[in-house]
Scaffold this motif. Structure first.
Motif, PDB file in Angstrom:
ATOM      1  N   GLY A  57       0.812  -1.207   0.000  1.00 16.51           N
ATOM      2  CA  GLY A  57       0.000   0.000   0.000  1.00 16.51           C
ATOM      3  C   GLY A  57       0.842   1.252   0.000  1.00 16.51           C
ATOM      4  N   LEU A  58       1.894   1.262   0.831  1.00 19.58           N
ATOM      5  CA  LEU A  58       2.771   2.437   0.917  1.00 19.58           C
ATOM      6  C   LEU A  58       3.401   2.758  -0.434  1.00 19.58           C
ATOM      7  CD1 LEU A  58       4.315   4.613   2.507  1.00 19.58           C
ATOM      8  CD2 LEU A  58       5.993   2.847   3.126  1.00 19.58           C
ATOM      9  N   GLU A  59       3.741   1.748  -1.198  1.00 20.37           N
ATOM     10  CA  GLU A  59       4.381   1.966  -2.495  1.00 20.37           C
ATOM     11  C   GLU A  59       3.458   2.658  -3.494  1.00 20.37           C
ATOM     12  OE1 GLU A  59       5.690  -1.953  -3.513  1.00 20.37           O
ATOM     13  OE2 GLU A  59       7.393  -1.895  -2.104  1.00 20.37           O
ATOM     14  N   HIS A  60       2.154   2.690  -3.212  1.00 20.23           N
ATOM     15  CA  HIS A  60       1.190   3.330  -4.109  1.00 20.23           C
ATOM     16  C   HIS A  60       0.705   4.684  -3.590  1.00 20.23           C
ATOM     17  CE1 HIS A  60       1.058  -0.763  -5.728  1.00 20.23           C
ATOM     18  NE2 HIS A  60       0.527  -0.243  -6.809  1.00 20.23           N
ATOM     19  N   VAL A  61       1.242   5.142  -2.459  1.00 17.33           N
ATOM     20  CA  VAL A  61       0.794   6.406  -1.877  1.00 17.33           C
ATOM     21  C   VAL A  61       1.371   7.584  -2.663  1.00 17.33           C
ATOM     22  CG1 VAL A  61       0.922   7.899   0.161  1.00 17.33           C
ATOM     23  CG2 VAL A  61       0.474   5.444   0.431  1.00 17.33           C
ATOM     24  N   ALA A  62       0.511   8.541  -3.015  1.00 19.38           N
ATOM     25  CA  ALA A  62       0.940   9.721  -3.777  1.00 19.38           C
ATOM     26  C   ALA A  62       0.767  11.020  -2.987  1.00 19.38           C
ATOM     27  CB  ALA A  62       0.156   9.807  -5.085  1.00 19.38           C
ATOM     28  N   THR A  63       0.204  10.957  -1.781  1.00 18.40           N
ATOM     29  CA  THR A  63      -0.025  12.154  -0.981  1.00 18.40           C
ATOM     30  C   THR A  63       1.150  12.429  -0.047  1.00 18.40           C
ATOM     31  OG1 THR A  63      -1.205  10.786   0.619  1.00 18.40           O
ATOM     32  CG2 THR A  63      -2.542  11.937  -1.023  1.00 18.40           C
ATOM     33  N   ASP A  64       1.182  13.626   0.510  1.00 17.77           N
ATOM     34  CA  ASP A  64       2.276  14.012   1.402  1.00 17.77           C
ATOM     35  C   ASP A  64       2.246  13.265   2.732  1.00 17.77           C
ATOM     36  OD1 ASP A  64       3.232  15.743  -0.462  1.00 17.77           O
ATOM     37  OD2 ASP A  64       2.660  17.574   0.588  1.00 17.77           O
ATOM     38  N   TYR A  65       1.043  12.851   3.164  1.00 21.30           N
ATOM     39  CA  TYR A  65       0.910  12.209   4.470  1.00 21.30           C
ATOM     40  C   TYR A  65       0.213  10.858   4.315  1.00 21.30           C
ATOM     41  CZ  TYR A  65       1.810  17.032   5.833  1.00 21.30           C
ATOM     42  OH  TYR A  65       2.356  18.279   5.953  1.00 21.30           O
ATOM     43  N   VAL A  66       0.535   9.946   5.247  1.00 22.51           N
ATOM     44  CA  VAL A  66      -0.050   8.605   5.188  1.00 22.51           C
ATOM     45  C   VAL A  66      -0.312   8.114   6.605  1.00 22.51           C
ATOM     46  CG1 VAL A  66       2.232   7.481   5.151  1.00 22.51           C
ATOM     47  CG2 VAL A  66       0.236   6.256   4.258  1.00 22.51           C
TER      48      VAL A  66
ATOM     49  N   ALA B  57      -0.080   9.248  12.238  1.00 22.45           N
ATOM     50  CA  ALA B  57       0.021   9.568  10.812  1.00 22.45           C
ATOM     51  C   ALA B  57       1.392  10.196  10.621  1.00 22.45           C
ATOM     52  CB  ALA B  57      -1.088  10.509  10.379  1.00 22.45           C
ATOM     53  N   VAL B  58       1.960  10.062   9.427  1.00 24.89           N
ATOM     54  CA  VAL B  58       3.353  10.437   9.230  1.00 24.89           C
ATOM     55  C   VAL B  58       3.545  11.050   7.848  1.00 24.89           C
ATOM     56  CG1 VAL B  58       3.899   8.089   8.438  1.00 24.89           C
ATOM     57  CG2 VAL B  58       5.738   9.542   9.303  1.00 24.89           C
ATOM     58  N   ARG B  59       4.530  11.915   7.754  1.00 23.53           N
ATOM     59  CA  ARG B  59       4.915  12.446   6.460  1.00 23.53           C
ATOM     60  C   ARG B  59       5.431  11.288   5.596  1.00 23.53           C
ATOM     61  NH1 ARG B  59       5.959  17.656   5.238  1.00 23.53           N
ATOM     62  NH2 ARG B  59       6.015  18.205   7.446  1.00 23.53           N
ATOM     63  N   THR B  60       4.895  11.147   4.395  1.00 26.89           N
ATOM     64  CA  THR B  60       5.198   9.985   3.561  1.00 26.89           C
ATOM     65  C   THR B  60       6.676   9.875   3.239  1.00 26.89           C
ATOM     66  OG1 THR B  60       2.991  10.173   2.570  1.00 26.89           O
ATOM     67  CG2 THR B  60       4.568   8.755   1.447  1.00 26.89           C
ATOM     68  N   ASP B  61       7.318  10.987   2.884  1.00 29.54           N
ATOM     69  CA  ASP B  61       8.734  10.900   2.533  1.00 29.54           C
ATOM     70  C   ASP B  61       9.592  10.574   3.747  1.00 29.54           C
ATOM     71  OD1 ASP B  61       8.568  13.342   3.817  1.00 29.54           O
ATOM     72  OD2 ASP B  61       9.532  14.501   2.220  1.00 29.54           O
ATOM     73  N   PHE B  62       9.166  11.002   4.932  1.00 31.22           N
ATOM     74  CA  PHE B  62       9.891  10.661   6.160  1.00 31.22           C
ATOM     75  C   PHE B  62       9.837   9.155   6.396  1.00 31.22           C
ATOM     76  CE2 PHE B  62      10.118   9.974  10.757  1.00 31.22           C
ATOM     77  CZ  PHE B  62      11.272  10.665  11.078  1.00 31.22           C
ATOM     78  N   LEU B  63       8.649   8.564   6.241  1.00 26.10           N
ATOM     79  CA  LEU B  63       8.495   7.124   6.422  1.00 26.10           C
ATOM     80  C   LEU B  63       9.328   6.348   5.406  1.00 26.10           C
ATOM     81  CD1 LEU B  63       7.171   4.635   7.667  1.00 26.10           C
ATOM     82  CD2 LEU B  63       5.152   5.058   6.251  1.00 26.10           C
ATOM     83  N   ARG B  64       9.327   6.809   4.169  1.00 29.29           N
ATOM     84  CA  ARG B  64      10.110   6.109   3.137  1.00 29.29           C
ATOM     85  C   ARG B  64      11.608   6.219   3.399  1.00 29.29           C
ATOM     86  NH1 ARG B  64       6.050   8.112  -1.657  1.00 29.29           N
ATOM     87  NH2 ARG B  64       4.750   6.214  -1.690  1.00 29.29           N
TER      88      ARG B  64
END
Length: 329
Positions: free
Chosen positions: A89-98, A167-174
């Motif tokens: 699921g994370l690999e398909h996220v396009a928003t800033d937050y997840v 909830a977390v900033r997507t780029d931070f999690l990646r």
């Protein structure tokens, strides 16, 4: 894969939820999402090779959301395991937050609204964290103990950064590596260790905004021995991350807590009638601590041993007694 409404806001929030054989129950969870005062910008539902009517239930809900300001996607992940599905699921996220959610839990109506208010009020925020309430089959509840003044103790013992807790900033999690697909248990706890090692800017609320259903057929179940090895793998990887990233001053505290968790797990094995597993892990806990270069004082060894016997005997409150002492000095 089913897609509805492809114009999600890149500055918005995506909710990722793995689902496995929850046709009888996932409707309550989906209703709590649809009933939010502020919908997620996108919902990614990951069917984890269900064998019941789960895919049909998910498709019906996605179709019911066609007119809502929320994109819904249904993915399929044939490799079993929550961490597999969450990473897909994370690999398909396009928003800033997840954020991530489980298919048998319930969120309060303003939950998403509060999350996005937190992020928009502080553009530098990496994570927003909240409390959860555990709901047992008999209807009784327990609110997780939170210690905002010591996030490390809170996470190492109470699982501050559990799956449904932030909830977390997507780029931070990646940047932290996302979910480890090879972990079958405590995958969220291991990820939480890596997130905290990056010293995130966090906002923490002690208010419980999610009800977590405690049941035997959940992804982790109600005992430990049925998945022996999964928990140990998470502990091993967390230990490696700590040794690679932690500052010298905090490393002793964190590695001591790894030993505590190994002993706690060994105590549960003993309670569940697996003395062989208990003895092996108990011996390893202290050997691993010494291997990392940490040689605890005698009084700390006594505390670690006492924590094992406390939990193995079935007495409550071990987590409230020993960790504060072990991490203080």
């Amino acid at each position: 894969m089913n897609s509805l409404k492809s114009d999600s806001d890149p500055q918005g929030l995506t909710l990722v939820m793995p689902v496995y054989n929850r046709a009888h129950q996932v409707g309550r969870t989906l209703a709590s999402i649809a009933g939010q005062t502020r919908l997620p910008d996108e919902v990614i539902l990951v069917d984890n090779a269900s064998t019941d009517a789960t895919p049909q239930v998910l498709r019906a809900w996605a179709e019911s959301m066609a007119g809502a300001p929320c994109r819904v996607r249904i993915l399929t992940e044939p490799r079993r395991g929550a961490s597999q599905a969450r990473q897909t699921g994370l690999e398909h996220v396009a928003t800033d937050y997840v954020m991530f959610f489980d298919s048998d839990d319930i969120m309060t109506p303003r939950h998403i609204e509060v999350i996005m208010t937190d992020f928009k009020s502080d553009p530098a925020l990496d994570m927003t964290v909240w409390n959860v309430r555990f709901v047992r089959a008999d209807g009784s509840t327990r609110v997780r103990r939170m210690l905002p003044h010591d996030v490390w103790q809170n996470h190492m013992v109470q699982g501050l950064l559990g799956t449904q807790s932030y909830a977390v900033r997507t780029d931070f999690l990646r940047r932290c590596g996302g979910w480890r697909r090879e972990i079958g248990g405590w995958d969220d706890w291991e990820l939480g260790v890596r997130l905290l090692l990056q010293n995130p800017r966090m906002r923490i609320s002690c208010e419980p905004r999610v009800d977590i259903t405690v049941q035997a057929d959940s992804i982790t179940g109600l005992d430990f021995s049925h998945r022996a090895g999964d928990w140990e793998r998470a502990l091993d990887l967390a230990e490696q991350a700590i040794m690679a990233k932690a500052e010298a001053r905090q490393m002793q505290r964190l590695l001591t807590m790894i030993a505590y968790r190994r002993l706690n797990l060994a105590a549960h094995y003993r309670r569940e009638g697996e003395p062989g597993q208990a003895t092996g892990l108990r011996l390893r806990a202290m050997k691993e601590l010494e291997r990392t270069g940490i040689r605890p004082a005698l009084w700390k060894r006594v505390l670690l041993s006492a924590s094992y016997h406390h939990t193995a005997s079935g007495l409550p409150a071990a987590g409230a007694i020993y960790p504060p002492l072990l991490m203080k000095f």
